[in-house]
Enzyme design. Structure first.
Site, short mmCIF file in Angstrom:
data_model
loop_
_atom_site.label_atom_id
_atom_site.label_comp_id
_atom_site.label_asym_id
_atom_site.label_seq_id
_atom_site.Cartn_x
_atom_site.Cartn_y
_atom_site.Cartn_z
N SER A 233 36.15 36.08 35.06
CA SER A 233 35.42 37.34 35.24
C SER A 233 36.10 38.49 34.49
O SER A 233 35.45 39.25 33.77
CB SER A 233 35.26 37.68 36.72
OG SER A 233 36.50 37.61 37.40
N HIS A 263 34.85 29.32 39.84
CA HIS A 263 35.51 30.63 39.93
C HIS A 263 35.07 31.29 41.24
O HIS A 263 35.32 30.76 42.31
CB HIS A 263 35.16 31.43 38.66
CG HIS A 263 35.90 32.71 38.49
ND1 HIS A 263 37.14 32.96 39.04
CD2 HIS A 263 35.57 33.86 37.82
CE1 HIS A 263 37.53 34.18 38.71
NE2 HIS A 263 36.59 34.75 37.98
N HIS A 309 44.42 25.55 41.31
CA HIS A 309 44.29 26.81 40.56
C HIS A 309 44.70 26.57 39.11
O HIS A 309 45.57 25.74 38.84
CB HIS A 309 45.16 27.91 41.17
CG HIS A 309 44.71 29.28 40.78
ND1 HIS A 309 45.16 29.89 39.63
CD2 HIS A 309 43.82 30.13 41.34
CE1 HIS A 309 44.57 31.06 39.53
NE2 HIS A 309 43.76 31.25 40.55
N ARG A 318 47.18 35.51 48.41
CA ARG A 318 45.94 36.06 48.98
C ARG A 318 45.48 35.19 50.15
O ARG A 318 44.93 35.67 51.13
CB ARG A 318 44.85 36.16 47.89
CG ARG A 318 45.25 37.04 46.72
CD ARG A 318 44.25 36.96 45.58
NE ARG A 318 44.15 35.60 45.05
CZ ARG A 318 43.28 35.23 44.11
NH1 ARG A 318 42.44 36.11 43.60
NH2 ARG A 318 43.26 33.98 43.67
N ASP A 364 40.04 31.28 48.20
CA ASP A 364 38.68 30.90 48.59
C ASP A 364 38.66 29.93 49.78
O ASP A 364 37.62 29.77 50.43
CB ASP A 364 37.93 30.30 47.40
CG ASP A 364 37.77 31.32 46.29
OD1 ASP A 364 37.28 32.41 46.58
OD2 ASP A 364 38.17 31.03 45.16
N1 HAX Z 1 39.69 18.97 43.89
C1 HAX Z 1 39.55 17.90 43.09
N2 HAX Z 1 40.04 17.82 41.85
C2 HAX Z 1 40.75 18.87 41.42
C3 HAX Z 1 40.97 20.01 42.20
C4 HAX Z 1 40.41 20.04 43.48
N3 HAX Z 1 40.52 21.09 44.29
N4 HAX Z 1 41.72 20.88 41.50
C5 HAX Z 1 41.92 20.31 40.29
N5 HAX Z 1 41.33 19.11 40.25
C6 HAX Z 1 41.25 18.19 39.11
C7 HAX Z 1 40.49 18.88 37.98
O1 HAX Z 1 39.07 18.80 38.19
C8 HAX Z 1 40.97 18.10 36.79
O2 HAX Z 1 40.27 16.89 36.77
P1 HAX Z 1 39.86 16.19 35.37
O3 HAX Z 1 41.17 15.88 34.71
O4 HAX Z 1 39.09 15.00 35.80
O5 HAX Z 1 39.05 17.19 34.62
C9 HAX Z 1 42.42 17.85 37.14
O6 HAX Z 1 42.52 17.96 38.57
C10 HAX Z 1 43.39 18.80 36.51
O7 HAX Z 1 42.99 20.12 36.82
P2 HAX Z 1 44.05 21.32 36.88
O8 HAX Z 1 44.64 21.46 35.54
O9 HAX Z 1 44.95 21.16 38.05
O10 HAX Z 1 43.08 22.54 37.22
P3 HAX Z 1 42.19 23.36 36.20
O11 HAX Z 1 43.02 24.46 35.68
O12 HAX Z 1 41.45 22.51 35.26
O13 HAX Z 1 41.10 23.95 37.22
C11 HAX Z 1 40.30 24.92 39.22
C12 HAX Z 1 41.43 24.91 38.18
C13 HAX Z 1 40.50 26.10 40.16
C14 HAX Z 1 38.95 25.08 38.52
C15 HAX Z 1 40.36 23.58 40.03
O14 HAX Z 1 41.59 23.50 40.71
C16 HAX Z 1 39.22 23.43 40.98
O15 HAX Z 1 38.13 22.98 40.59
N6 HAX Z 1 39.42 23.79 42.29
C17 HAX Z 1 38.36 23.77 43.26
C18 HAX Z 1 37.44 24.96 43.07
C19 HAX Z 1 38.13 26.25 43.48
O16 HAX Z 1 38.77 26.34 44.52
N7 HAX Z 1 37.97 27.30 42.64
C20 HAX Z 1 38.51 28.64 42.93
C21 HAX Z 1 39.78 28.94 42.19
C22 HAX Z 1 40.26 30.34 42.47
C23 HAX Z 1 39.38 31.32 41.79
O17 HAX Z 1 39.30 31.43 40.57
N8 HAX Z 1 38.66 32.05 42.56
O18 HAX Z 1 37.78 32.88 42.05
#
Ligand code: HAX
Length: 426
Positions: A233, A263, A309, A318, A364
């Site tokens: 964002s 996000h 994250h 947070r 979240d």
């Molecule tokens: N559940 C399952 N798998 C997860 C995971 C979770 N909570 N967190 C990471 N992973 C997976 C990723 O999908 C990725 O899988 P692939 O290799 O198959 O693509 C792998 O672990 C490596 O990911 P990472 O490097 O640890 O994390 P990224 O930087 O790619 O992604 C995310 C960060 C926040 C998007 C991810 O942790 C996620 O999807 N979390 C769940 C959704 C979430 O809570 N989002 C909010 C984040 C905070 C925010 O921005 N708020 O606004």
């Protein structure tokens, strides 16, 4: 007592000189390298952008102007805006002046409300919030000043003006979305005795006999304001504003990114996840049942919302602030107890799966739980609350970027053919 504009007017010349000096002496120093994996991997970890409002330490989380979040978590969102912009907290009189200024600018024109009423009630609140800001763009001072030939060094001034207008109106606009989208559409006028965040919960009109919801909104709107500038964002808003698109366009762009499930929408997804668990087990599961449910989710190719994250490698401070709040405000709520159980069980499951780099909860994992427990029962609305808060950081960042003349963003992209050639692949 000082106005925000006068404090900024005093600080900006020195800030400009500081950056000029750094560039003159060290402009050619290397601060980051980019690997092929990073280029294909969302630019994770590439240091290629400046953000002086806050920084996210992987080990400790958000640091606002050198202050760990935990030390300013109890401040008001207005104080946070001042801190992000100036690097200092306002004294009581200056804060009051800012609050009065926001109050004076808070009315949303009738045509904007009519535009919100015109869309189907099935529209997502994020689409309505973004659209509402675009409707407000008509009043942009950046646009009118640019049209009449503003100098580059002056740009931060109308960015500040538009930001104050936008931030003043956003709670009014968002509370109106809540009432139009979910209730009878009757709007509640703001209460002149209440401050910015208290008015937001007041105008939403959710019964709040304990005052806990108002307190939660104050905390929520403070905690989510800024998270440096690489997140989707803030980055979208920054890139958009770098083209001298005004704050309405730019914050709207940021909100469109906030609306994504990886996000800002994660709070909605997370709450839905919690509710589905309570539904499946007809109440709180035991740890083994929760573990099985988590595996079921992962095996279905889905993520566990609220955990992991892109930058953090610790429990999000947070989350900790929300946890402390929940422990006092609603410790007996099944949703809060479930969140606590998830904190104990999910990191182990994610570790066992071995993919996520961070297995700890992010904000979240709790923000939606608390919002629901305290009476806002429409998960789809939660990201719009996040949007009210994140607009604070987006605005602060773009005002400072204009103050020091950060140019239009334009990184170089390369083709897969270029990569293959570069690494010597046939
Ligand atoms: N559940 C399952 N798998 C997860 C995971 C979770 N909570 N967190 C990471 N992973 C997976 C990723 O999908 C990725 O899988 P692939 O290799 O198959 O693509 C792998 O672990 C490596 O990911 P990472 O490097 O640890 O994390 P990224 O930087 O790619 O992604 C995310 C960060 C926040 C998007 C991810 O942790 C996620 O999807 N979390 C769940 C959704 C979430 O809570 N989002 C909010 C984040 C905070 C925010 O921005 N708020 O606004």
């Amino acid at each position: 007592m000082a106005s925000l504009k006068s404090v900024l007017s005093e600080k900006i010349p020195a800030y400009r000189e500081e950056i000029k000096g750094i560039l003159a002496a060290h402009g050619d120093k290397v601060i980051s390298e980019v690997t092929v994996a990073q280029a294909y991997g969302g630019m994770r970890g590439v240091k290629a952008q400046i953000c002086d409002t806050s920084t996210v330490s992987p080990e400790t989380g958000l640091i606002v102007r050198g202050i760990p979040l935990a030390d300013v978590a109890d401040r008001s969102p207005e104080e946070m805006f001042w801190l992000l912009l100036t690097g200092e907290l306002p004294d009581a009189a200056s804060l009051k002046e800012l609050q009065d200024e926001l109050a004076a600018r808070s009315e949303v024109p009738g045509y904007v409300i009519e535009a919100l009423r015109a869309v189907p009630r099935t529209s997502h609140p994020m689409a309505m919030q973004s659209m509402g800001l675009l409707a407000l763009e008509e009043g942009s001072k950046v646009r009118s000043r640019y049209d009449s030939g503003m100098r580059k060094e002056e740009r931060w001034e109308p960015y500040l003006e538009d930001s104050l207008d936008l931030l003043a109106k956003l709670p009014t606009l968002t509370a109106a979305i809540y009432r139009i989208r979910y209730l009878d559409g009757e709007l509640i006028p703001r209460d002149p005795r209440k401050d910015w965040s208290a008015n937001f919960s007041h105008m939403m009109g959710v019964p709040d006999p304990t005052g806990n919801l108002a307190n939660l909104m104050r905390l929520y709107l403070n905690l989510h304001a800024d998270h440096e500038s690489g997140n989707v964002s803030a980055n979208l808003a920054h890139v958009c504003a770098s083209a001298i698109s005004d704050p309405y366009y730019s914050v709207s762009a940021g909100l469109n990114g906030l609306a994504g499930p990886l996000h800002g929408l994660a709070n909605q997804e997370c709450l839905k996840f919690h509710l589905s668990i309570l539904d499946r087990f007809n109440g709180l599961p035991n740890p083994d049942q929760l573990k099985d449910y988590a595996w079921e989710t992962l095996n279905a190719g889905r993520v566990i919302p609220g955990f992991g994250h892109a930058v953090l490698r610790c429990t999000d401070p947070r989350y900790v602030a929300c946890y402390e709040f929940g422990r006092k405000a609603c410790p007996e709520e099944p949703l809060f107890k479930l969140a606590d159980l998830m904190y104990q069980v999910i990191p182990g499951v994610l570790k066992e799966q071995g993919k996520a780099k961070n297995t700890a909860p992010n904000v979240d994992a709790l923000s939606g739980v608390l919002t629901y427990a305290l009476g806002v029962r429409q998960p789809q609305f939660y990201t719009a609350i996040f949007g009210v808060s994140r607009a604070i950081g987006m605005c602060a960042q773009m005002i400072l970027a204009r103050a020091v003349g950060i140019p239009i963003t334009r990184p170089k992209s390369v083709t897969t053919a270029w990569i293959k050639d570069h690494v010597g692949m046939k």
